[in-house]
Design a protein around this motif. Structure first.
Motif, PDB file in Angstrom:
ATOM      1  N   HIS A  93       0.794  -1.236   0.000  1.00 18.09           N
ATOM      2  CA  HIS A  93       0.000   0.000   0.000  1.00 18.09           C
ATOM      3  C   HIS A  93       0.827   1.286   0.000  1.00 18.09           C
ATOM      4  CE1 HIS A  93      -3.754  -2.152   0.536  1.00 18.09           C
ATOM      5  NE2 HIS A  93      -3.251  -2.792   1.582  1.00 18.09           N
ATOM      6  N   THR A  94       1.861   1.360   0.844  1.00 17.73           N
ATOM      7  CA  THR A  94       2.450   2.677   1.107  1.00 17.73           C
ATOM      8  C   THR A  94       3.193   3.251  -0.092  1.00 17.73           C
ATOM      9  OG1 THR A  94       4.482   1.747   2.089  1.00 17.73           O
ATOM     10  CG2 THR A  94       2.622   2.155   3.575  1.00 17.73           C
ATOM     11  N   LEU A  95       3.750   2.418  -0.965  1.00 11.18           N
ATOM     12  CA  LEU A  95       4.388   2.937  -2.177  1.00 11.18           C
ATOM     13  C   LEU A  95       3.356   3.626  -3.063  1.00 11.18           C
ATOM     14  CD1 LEU A  95       6.869   3.192  -4.037  1.00 11.18           C
ATOM     15  CD2 LEU A  95       6.220   0.982  -5.027  1.00 11.18           C
ATOM     16  N   ARG A  96       2.213   2.991  -3.237  1.00  8.23           N
ATOM     17  CA  ARG A  96       1.145   3.586  -4.052  1.00  8.23           C
ATOM     18  C   ARG A  96       0.675   4.904  -3.445  1.00  8.23           C
ATOM     19  NH1 ARG A  96      -2.378   0.285  -2.723  1.00  8.23           N
ATOM     20  NH2 ARG A  96      -3.816   1.556  -1.487  1.00  8.23           N
ATOM     21  N   GLN A  97       0.474   4.923  -2.149  1.00  8.09           N
ATOM     22  CA  GLN A  97      -0.021   6.126  -1.480  1.00  8.09           C
ATOM     23  C   GLN A  97       1.019   7.245  -1.500  1.00  8.09           C
ATOM     24  OE1 GLN A  97      -0.895   3.793   1.983  1.00  8.09           O
ATOM     25  NE2 GLN A  97      -3.108   3.837   1.634  1.00  8.09           N
ATOM     26  N   PHE A  98       2.277   6.881  -1.363  1.00  4.26           N
ATOM     27  CA  PHE A  98       3.368   7.851  -1.450  1.00  4.26           C
ATOM     28  C   PHE A  98       3.451   8.430  -2.863  1.00  4.26           C
ATOM     29  CE2 PHE A  98       8.203   8.482  -1.357  1.00  4.26           C
ATOM     30  CZ  PHE A  98       8.120   9.694  -0.688  1.00  4.26           C
ATOM     31  N   CYS A  99       3.267   7.561  -3.853  1.00  7.43           N
ATOM     32  CA  CYS A  99       3.295   7.985  -5.252  1.00  7.43           C
ATOM     33  C   CYS A  99       2.122   8.928  -5.555  1.00  7.43           C
ATOM     34  CB  CYS A  99       3.246   6.766  -6.159  1.00  7.43           C
ATOM     35  SG  CYS A  99       3.325   7.113  -7.923  1.00  7.43           S
ATOM     36  N   ASN A 100       0.925   8.547  -5.130  1.00  4.38           N
ATOM     37  CA  ASN A 100      -0.248   9.399  -5.360  1.00  4.38           C
ATOM     38  C   ASN A 100      -0.097  10.753  -4.684  1.00  4.38           C
ATOM     39  OD1 ASN A 100      -1.508   7.458  -6.892  1.00  4.38           O
ATOM     40  ND2 ASN A 100      -2.846   6.732  -5.261  1.00  4.38           N
ATOM     41  N   THR A 101       0.421  10.738  -3.470  1.00  4.05           N
ATOM     42  CA  THR A 101       0.651  11.986  -2.750  1.00  4.05           C
ATOM     43  C   THR A 101       1.606  12.886  -3.521  1.00  4.05           C
ATOM     44  OG1 THR A 101       0.263  10.928  -0.602  1.00  4.05           O
ATOM     45  CG2 THR A 101       1.516  12.982  -0.603  1.00  4.05           C
ATOM     46  N   SER A 102       2.675  12.278  -4.034  1.00  7.86           N
ATOM     47  CA  SER A 102       3.682  13.049  -4.769  1.00  7.86           C
ATOM     48  C   SER A 102       3.096  13.682  -6.019  1.00  7.86           C
ATOM     49  CB  SER A 102       4.860  12.141  -5.126  1.00  7.86           C
ATOM     50  OG  SER A 102       5.413  11.522  -3.978  1.00  7.86           O
ATOM     51  N   ILE A 103       2.275  12.952  -6.738  1.00  8.52           N
ATOM     52  CA  ILE A 103       1.625  13.494  -7.939  1.00  8.52           C
ATOM     53  C   ILE A 103       0.719  14.666  -7.559  1.00  8.52           C
ATOM     54  CG2 ILE A 103      -0.048  12.990  -9.767  1.00  8.52           C
ATOM     55  CD1 ILE A 103       1.053  10.116  -9.798  1.00  8.52           C
ATOM     56  N   ALA A 104      -0.014  14.511  -6.465  1.00 13.26           N
ATOM     57  CA  ALA A 104      -0.995  15.520  -6.085  1.00 13.26           C
ATOM     58  C   ALA A 104      -0.366  16.848  -5.684  1.00 13.26           C
ATOM     59  CB  ALA A 104      -1.859  14.990  -4.943  1.00 13.26           C
ATOM     60  N   VAL A 105       0.847  16.807  -5.095  1.00 21.20           N
ATOM     61  CA  VAL A 105       1.438  18.059  -4.584  1.00 21.20           C
ATOM     62  C   VAL A 105       2.666  18.495  -5.375  1.00 21.20           C
ATOM     63  CG1 VAL A 105       0.526  17.664  -2.268  1.00 21.20           C
ATOM     64  CG2 VAL A 105       2.821  16.836  -2.842  1.00 21.20           C
ATOM     65  N   MET A 106       2.891  17.878  -6.528  1.00 23.45           N
ATOM     66  CA  MET A 106       3.994  18.289  -7.407  1.00 23.45           C
ATOM     67  C   MET A 106       3.951  19.795  -7.655  1.00 23.45           C
ATOM     68  SD  MET A 106       6.385  16.497  -9.085  1.00 23.45           S
ATOM     69  CE  MET A 106       6.337  17.021 -10.777  1.00 23.45           C
ATOM     70  N   LYS A 107       5.118  20.431  -7.647  1.00 22.56           N
ATOM     71  CA  LYS A 107       5.319  21.876  -7.855  1.00 22.56           C
ATOM     72  C   LYS A 107       4.942  22.688  -6.611  1.00 22.56           C
ATOM     73  CE  LYS A 107       3.257  22.981 -11.737  1.00 22.56           C
ATOM     74  NZ  LYS A 107       2.921  23.779 -12.959  1.00 22.56           N
ATOM     75  N   ASP A 108       3.855  22.298  -5.930  1.00 19.45           N
ATOM     76  CA  ASP A 108       3.471  23.015  -4.717  1.00 19.45           C
ATOM     77  C   ASP A 108       4.420  22.694  -3.558  1.00 19.45           C
ATOM     78  OD1 ASP A 108       0.693  24.208  -5.486  1.00 19.45           O
ATOM     79  OD2 ASP A 108       0.640  22.126  -6.166  1.00 19.45           O
ATOM     80  N   LEU A 109       4.932  21.476  -3.542  1.00 13.12           N
ATOM     81  CA  LEU A 109       5.875  21.039  -2.519  1.00 13.12           C
ATOM     82  C   LEU A 109       7.158  20.599  -3.221  1.00 13.12           C
ATOM     83  CD1 LEU A 109       6.050  20.586   0.579  1.00 13.12           C
ATOM     84  CD2 LEU A 109       5.370  18.213   0.160  1.00 13.12           C
ATOM     85  N   PRO A 110       8.242  21.343  -3.106  1.00 15.69           N
ATOM     86  CA  PRO A 110       9.466  21.035  -3.869  1.00 15.69           C
ATOM     87  C   PRO A 110       9.963  19.607  -3.689  1.00 15.69           C
ATOM     88  CG  PRO A 110       9.631  23.182  -2.837  1.00 15.69           C
ATOM     89  CD  PRO A 110       8.373  22.566  -2.302  1.00 15.69           C
ATOM     90  N   GLU A 111       9.851  19.069  -2.482  1.00 12.69           N
ATOM     91  CA  GLU A 111      10.362  17.720  -2.212  1.00 12.69           C
ATOM     92  C   GLU A 111       9.622  16.650  -3.014  1.00 12.69           C
ATOM     93  OE1 GLU A 111      11.166  20.267   1.353  1.00 12.69           O
ATOM     94  OE2 GLU A 111       9.454  19.927   0.001  1.00 12.69           O
ATOM     95  N   ALA A 112       8.401  16.956  -3.445  1.00 11.21           N
ATOM     96  CA  ALA A 112       7.572  15.942  -4.098  1.00 11.21           C
ATOM     97  C   ALA A 112       8.163  15.460  -5.416  1.00 11.21           C
ATOM     98  CB  ALA A 112       6.161  16.474  -4.321  1.00 11.21           C
ATOM     99  N   SER A 113       8.940  16.309  -6.093  1.00 11.30           N
ATOM    100  CA  SER A 113       9.558  15.883  -7.351  1.00 11.30           C
ATOM    101  C   SER A 113      10.522  14.729  -7.111  1.00 11.30           C
ATOM    102  CB  SER A 113      10.291  17.057  -8.003  1.00 11.30           C
ATOM    103  OG  SER A 113       9.381  18.044  -8.414  1.00 11.30           O
TER     104      SER A 113
END
Length: 838
Positions: A311-331
């Motif tokens: 589960h957590t890889l998928r959820q981490f991936c979805n989170t990263s997509i959702a906050v891309m550009k808004d949160l620099p670390e997400a890239s």
């Protein structure tokens, strides 16, 4: 006369690695001039520790000249995928550790790309990130797709269900941080209390995050701001929860909460105030940073980190997509998730579509296995499902878990898998749509027939069905009655056999396991073990209960000796990656299925720190009395022959460094009885009777009991949210047939008869023609039972169907197994080593 011992090994191969798949990567890949199966190839190497920075370079010249060498930018993890095809030929590569301005390069590794290497190009990391950074929304649907998305899902059952759930949330109070299933922790040990606390809050993250996802999706479906505003209100409430508190510090709960906040952030982005955006980003950053620090330079080198892939890889991936550009670390987070998928998937298997961990814990990966490649495909236009693993996966599901049937009975929690549930229905529906697979369509449709809500009952895949443009009827269903009734999944370690895979009521289903990954994760130490189901019910198979991941019962019985395999000197097989098996030979014909498994490496000392620590936590002593240790086994080769429709022949070749006792194990959920002799067992289930005759050169003691080697205690009160709903652990039956004498070499030959219609209460013994020769049901069996002589096995019927192992002048290769159909050689088998062991 059989061949001499010296000449019997020609067709036989061995594996010398201590572990085929070590817990953490120990060597670089690809290497040793290996011809790679896929182009481009992922470069993998052992981690040099947290925080390490790497470079990779590769060239067709081993001297790496500057003008003919590709050198990567700095990499923060121990993997690299070029994503673009390499030219055919010999290639050389190195990874290097970056230290200030210097790079310490590894040894030079080489591999070969040929025309046979399957091409599968994907976007580079930079290309991928650029495709994921458009305007909001983007996680479930992009702004440009929104109009079509709403039109396509107008008044569908799935859309209506999401909106109905969201409507309830509009009036719901904000959730409290309290256990999802309260339990009394009195009198528990420190380790048990720690486990119980996690158990008590299990599912809390989904409980509080799923409503946010529903509200977010309802807002996208309808455009009604009420849904978006309530999603934000609930997300902001979660943002205030303590990441270290009991409710959300567990990895499952933390990842679910993080994803829930991100879903609202993305879907209702236009409704947020700047302060609210920052509040969510700050909360997401705390949890996401923790996951990235845990993963980078470790997870990608792990053979199988269960929770992350579940589960957590998928959820981490979805989170990263959702906050891309808004949160620099997400890239960086998203780049990591993408590279892990491209470099490591599929795990616990390879191209064959199998899954090592067992039926129950296969299902908990389903959402990741659909949503991640679907999301990547949707955002990039590249079909991430178009790989051999996915194309073979429907067959593995059908053969390992038919409708209205008990599963293989292998792996943690398998005892509860008595018939495929809605998760399997939704998963196979998604595979049918993505792969245009007619067998997956048939399986999903058959399961849906029993559900009043049809496919919408599979709520795990509601969002997939809303997002996909592939309709349910994109492919026509096809009954799998035209497929072979036996299939091998060598990479995962399963041979699956049937009489009628399309109709469980008429079926005899048999599974044979010998696992290259070893007994790791949720898999069991059951190499060369087997299970038999008749009419969809277990006849013989694994025994015990998943009382906990590691407690006395699971460590001493459930994971080790609770399966139909061999104890050596009263010791069970090794838990850990170094205790492994592999399937060396396989052939299916209409008359029979033949399997040869090698579990020589299954007996060893437990060496993995993880398992040793778990033993200590639960006060389980590593002693011979408890069934642990290294008995010095140097050979365990099991020949398994399913003679359709209802006879099984098993021939075991066993050897140890010194004289020991040998125990042939048989387990059943149902009562078993001793027969007229110590070597005879009668069993049965609701629809079948059975007789087992075990032959060996030595006298046997049969310890037949319905007591577990270590008692099964439901101390976590599993079975429901309320402790009062906890189910009882019923007793199972166990036969331990042990040699009275010690010997360094042993042969067993078992004949199992199955009466599917219960026409007789007592099946007759095989007719013994002479020493080492028997006749049963129109089949003649002959075997060398003296462990000091070269082994051989002959199983023939009067129609010319046969298995002939290690016979002189038979076939072209000494030591082979010749399979005959109507007196003609169908195939001559020699050992095939799994690719990962080469």
């Amino acid at each position: 006369m059989p061949l001499t011992q010296a000449g019997a090994q020609t067709a036989e191969k061995s594996i010398t690695k201590q572990a085929i798949h070590p817990r953490y990567r120990e060597w670089a890949s690809p290497s040793n001039g290996k011809e790679v199966s896929v182009n481009p190839v992922p470069f993998l190497w052992p981690s040099a520790g947290k925080g390490t920075i790497y470079k990779v370079r590769f060239s067709k010249d081993k001297n790496f000249p500057a003008k003919a060498t590709f050198t990567s930018e700095n990499i923060s993890w121990a993997m690299y995928d070029n994503h673009k095809k390499l030219q055919p030929g010999n290639w050389f590569w190195q990874y290097g550790v970056v230290k200030e301005k210097n790079v310490e390069w590894s040894a030079v590794f080489n591999f070969k790309v040929t025309g046979a290497s399957r091409a599968f190009e994907t976007p580079t990391v930079k290309e991928f990130l650029s495709k994921c950074s458009g305007s909001h929304p983007r996680l479930y649907v992009t702004a440009g797709e929104l109009a079509d998305f709403r039109k396509r899902n107008q008044n569908t059952q799935d859309a209506n269900q999401v909106i109905k759930r969201a409507d309830k949330q509009l009036k719901a109070a904000l959730p409290k941080e309290e256990p999802t299933r309260p339990r009394d922790t009195t009198n528990l040990s420190a380790s048990e209390k720690n486990v119980m606390m996690t158990f008590m809050y299990h599912g809390f993250g989904n409980k509080v995050a799923d409503p946010i996802s529903d509200l977010s999706m309802a807002y996208l479906l309808t455009g009604d701001k009420a849904y978006g505003e309530k999603a934000l209100k609930q997300a902001l409430h979660l943002a205030k929860m303590d990441p270290k508190g009991n409710a959300t510090n567990d990895d499952f709960n933390s990842a679910a909460v993080m994803e829930g906040m991100a879903a609202a952030f993305d879907a209702a982005y236009d409704l947020m105030k700047p302060a609210e955006k920052q509040q969510l980003l700050d909360a997401i950053k705390v949890r996401g940073t923790k996951f990235f620090r845990q993963y980078a330079n470790e997870f990608e080198t792990h053979s199988m980190d269960n929770h992350v892939w579940q589960h957590t890889l998928r959820q981490f991936c979805n989170t990263s997509i959702a906050v891309m550009k808004d949160l620099p670390e997400a890239s960086q987070w998203l780049a990591y998730c993408y590279e892990v998928w491209c470099s490591r998937f599929p795990i616990l298997g390879a191209d064959d579509g199998g899954w090592h961990d067992g039926t129950s814990y296969f299902a908990v990966n389903f959402e990741t296995f659909i949503y991640m490649p679907f999301t990547f495909s949707r955002l990039t236009g590249v079909d991430f499902f178009n790989i051999p693993y996915f194309h073979n996966l429907p067959k593995f599901v059908i053969y390992s878990y038919p409708k209205n049937s008990y599963s293989t009975g292998f792996g943690d929690n398998a005892e509860n898998k008595t018939s495929p549930d809605k998760a399997y229905m939704g998963f196979m529906d998604a595979l049918a749509r993505e792969l245009k697979n007619p067998y997956a369509r048939w399986y999903a449709d058959k399961l849906a027939e029993d559900e009043s809500e049809g496919l919408s009952r599979a709520k795990e895949f509601t969002f997939y069905r809303l997002m996909t443009k592939n309709p349910q009827n994109v492919v026509k269903a096809q009954v799998p009655d035209n497929l072979p009734q036996g299939l091998l999944f060598r990479d995962a370690g399963f041979a699956l056999m049937h009489n009628n895979v399309a109709d469980a009521k008429k079926d005899v289903m048999i599974n044979f396991t010998a696992l290259p990954f070893g007994a790791t994760g949720h898999a069991h130490a059951a190499h060369n073990g087997f299970g038999i189901n008749v009419g969809g019910k277990q006849l013989y198979g694994g025994s015990g209960y998943y009382s906990n991941f590691t407690d006395a019962h699971t460590l001493m019985h459930y994971r080790t000796r609770g399966h139909n395999t061999i104890l050596a000197d009263s010791m069970a097989q090794c838990i850990g990656e170094n205790g492994y098996g592999w399937i060396a030979r396989f052939k299916n014909t209409p008359a029979l299925t033949y399997v040869l498994g090698d579990a020589t490496h299954a007996y060893d000392l437990m060496t993995t720190d993880f398992w040793i620590d778990r033993m200590k936590q639960f006060n389980v002593e590593y002693t011979k009395k408890n069934g642990f240790g290294n008995p010095g086994v140097t050979r365990f080769r099991r020949h398994f022959v399913f003679l359709r429709p209802d006879i099984v022949v098993i021939y075991d070749e066993l050897r140890a460094k010194k004289p020991i006792t040998w125990t042939w194990l048989l387990h059943s959920y149902n009562q078993m009885e001793k027969g007229e002799k110590e070597n005879v067992i009668f069993g049965g289930n609701e629809v079948a009777n059975s007789r087992v005759d075990l032959f060996c050169p030595y006298a046997l003691n049969n310890n037949l009991t319905n007591e577990f080697f270590s008692p099964a205690i439901n101390w976590k009160q599993r079975g429901g949210m309320d402790a009062s709903e906890a189910y009882d652990y019923k007793k199972h039956w166990h036969s331990e047939l042990t040699t009275q004498s010690k010997t360094p070499a042993m042969r067993f030959l078992a004949v199992i008869q199955i009466d599917r219609d219960k026409k007789t209460t007592r099946l007759m013994a095989p007719k013994e023609i002479s020493k080492g020769k028997w006749e049963i049901g129109g089949w003649n069996i002959e075997a060398e039972m003296d462990g000091a002589k070269a082994p051989f096995l002959i199983v023939r019927d009067n129609k010319g169907n046969a298995v002939e192992y290690n016979l002189p002048g038979n076939g072209k290769i000494k030591g082979s197994t010749v399979i005959k159909e109507r007196n003609k050689i169908a195939e001559e088998l020699i050992d095939i080593i799994p690719d990962a062991a080469k």
